[in-house]
Design a protein around this motif. Structure first.
Motif, mmCIF file in Angstrom:
data_model
loop_
_atom_site.group_PDB
_atom_site.id
_atom_site.type_symbol
_atom_site.label_atom_id
_atom_site.label_comp_id
_atom_site.label_asym_id
_atom_site.label_seq_id
_atom_site.Cartn_x
_atom_site.Cartn_y
_atom_site.Cartn_z
ATOM 1 N N ALA A 18 0.845 -1.203 0.000
ATOM 2 C CA ALA A 18 0.000 0.000 0.000
ATOM 3 C C ALA A 18 0.874 1.243 0.000
ATOM 4 O O ALA A 18 0.626 2.188 -0.758
ATOM 5 N N LEU A 19 1.905 1.241 0.809
ATOM 6 C CA LEU A 19 2.817 2.381 0.874
ATOM 7 C C LEU A 19 3.465 2.633 -0.487
ATOM 8 O O LEU A 19 3.505 3.773 -0.966
ATOM 9 N N ASP A 24 3.699 5.639 -5.455
ATOM 10 C CA ASP A 24 3.804 5.688 -6.924
ATOM 11 C C ASP A 24 2.709 6.550 -7.536
ATOM 12 O O ASP A 24 2.950 7.289 -8.490
ATOM 13 N N HIS A 25 1.481 6.441 -7.003
ATOM 14 C CA HIS A 25 0.351 7.209 -7.540
ATOM 15 C C HIS A 25 0.335 8.647 -7.021
ATOM 16 O O HIS A 25 -0.283 9.516 -7.626
ATOM 17 N N GLY A 26 0.962 8.869 -5.862
ATOM 18 C CA GLY A 26 0.952 10.203 -5.269
ATOM 19 C C GLY A 26 -0.404 10.581 -4.691
ATOM 20 O O GLY A 26 -0.662 11.748 -4.412
ATOM 21 N N PRO A 101 11.191 8.510 -1.229
ATOM 22 C CA PRO A 101 10.179 9.178 -2.051
ATOM 23 C C PRO A 101 8.769 8.619 -1.884
ATOM 24 O O PRO A 101 7.802 9.378 -1.787
ATOM 25 N N GLU A 102 8.626 7.281 -1.820
ATOM 26 C CA GLU A 102 7.271 6.724 -1.692
ATOM 27 C C GLU A 102 6.681 7.017 -0.317
ATOM 28 O O GLU A 102 5.470 7.201 -0.178
ATOM 29 N N LEU A 108 2.059 12.715 2.276
ATOM 30 C CA LEU A 108 1.337 13.848 1.674
ATOM 31 C C LEU A 108 -0.065 13.439 1.244
ATOM 32 O O LEU A 108 -1.015 14.209 1.401
ATOM 33 N N ALA A 109 -0.201 12.223 0.741
ATOM 34 C CA ALA A 109 -1.537 11.736 0.371
ATOM 35 C C ALA A 109 -2.414 11.615 1.616
ATOM 36 O O ALA A 109 -3.601 11.963 1.585
ATOM 37 N N PHE A 110 -1.827 11.167 2.715
ATOM 38 C CA PHE A 110 -2.597 11.070 3.965
ATOM 39 C C PHE A 110 -2.993 12.460 4.476
ATOM 40 O O PHE A 110 -4.091 12.642 4.985
#
Length: 195
Positions: A18-19, A24-26, A101-102, A108-110
């Motif tokens: 998931a991480l 990867d999707h951001g 990076p991931e 940031l997505a959270f």
């Protein structure tokens, strides 16, 4: 010798996947199928272990927070002085695992999701409180309370800000440079109090 069940191994594989997929999707606009594929399991198995994508995402945040807490506790135990403990908190904040990076993209997505999800917001509040508490506890030994609180807020904001800037791949700031900038801030602030 007792056998270790596959459930903890598969759950961890799904959280790690998931991480990576979120990174990867951001964004959190990923599916259980995307995550399951990355983990090498079926979507049905992913649903079996977590019930829903939301539950898997919550466990991914928990996992990040557990790792950060574990790293922080170990670093604080190894440090002998309040100033060394402040440096330990800074160094852990920019540790290679946290600065991958991931991982940055997932955090940031959270943060974006926290605008809509009370559950996600709660976990991010926990992170912010822990960071502030670790900084404040050591600053209060060195400074008056009001100064300690102001400097803790400034250091936490600097850590978060440098983390966000790292995500702007056009102007990345490396680990050592981020540590040095935050250390410079603390040193300058402490010098104002003869520390």
């Amino acid at each position: 010798m007792p056998k270790v069940g596959m459930e903890p191994v598969r759950r961890k594989a799904l959280v790690d996947a998931a991480l990576r997929v979120i990174g990867d999707h951001g964004s959190l606009a990923v599916t259980m199928s995307d995550i399951a594929r990355q983990a090498g399991v079926s979507p049905a198995l992913a649903h079996h272990y977590f019930g829903s994508k939301e539950q898997l995402l919550i466990e991914t945040i928990r996992s990040l927070l557990r790792q950060l807490r574990s790293d922080t506790v170990a670093a604080l135990k190894a440090a002998r002085t309040p100033r060394a403990r402040l440096s330990a908190v800074i160094r852990v904040s920019f540790h290679a695992d946290q600065f991958a990076p991931e991982t940055i993209a997932a955090w940031l997505a959270f943060y974006a999701e926290a605008q809509r999800s009370e559950g996600t917001r709660r976990f991010l509040v926990i992170y912010a409180r822990r960071l502030r508490s670790n900084l404040l506890a050591n600053l209060k030994v060195l400074l008056p309370d009001d100064a300690a609180e102001r400097i803790a807020e400034g250091a936490a904001a600097m850590i978060d800000g440098l983390y966000i800037r790292q995500s702007l791949k056009s102007a990345p700031i490396g680990i050592e440079a981020s540590i040095a900038l935050t250390e410079d801030y603390l040193t300058t602030q402490l010098r104002g109090f003869g520390r």
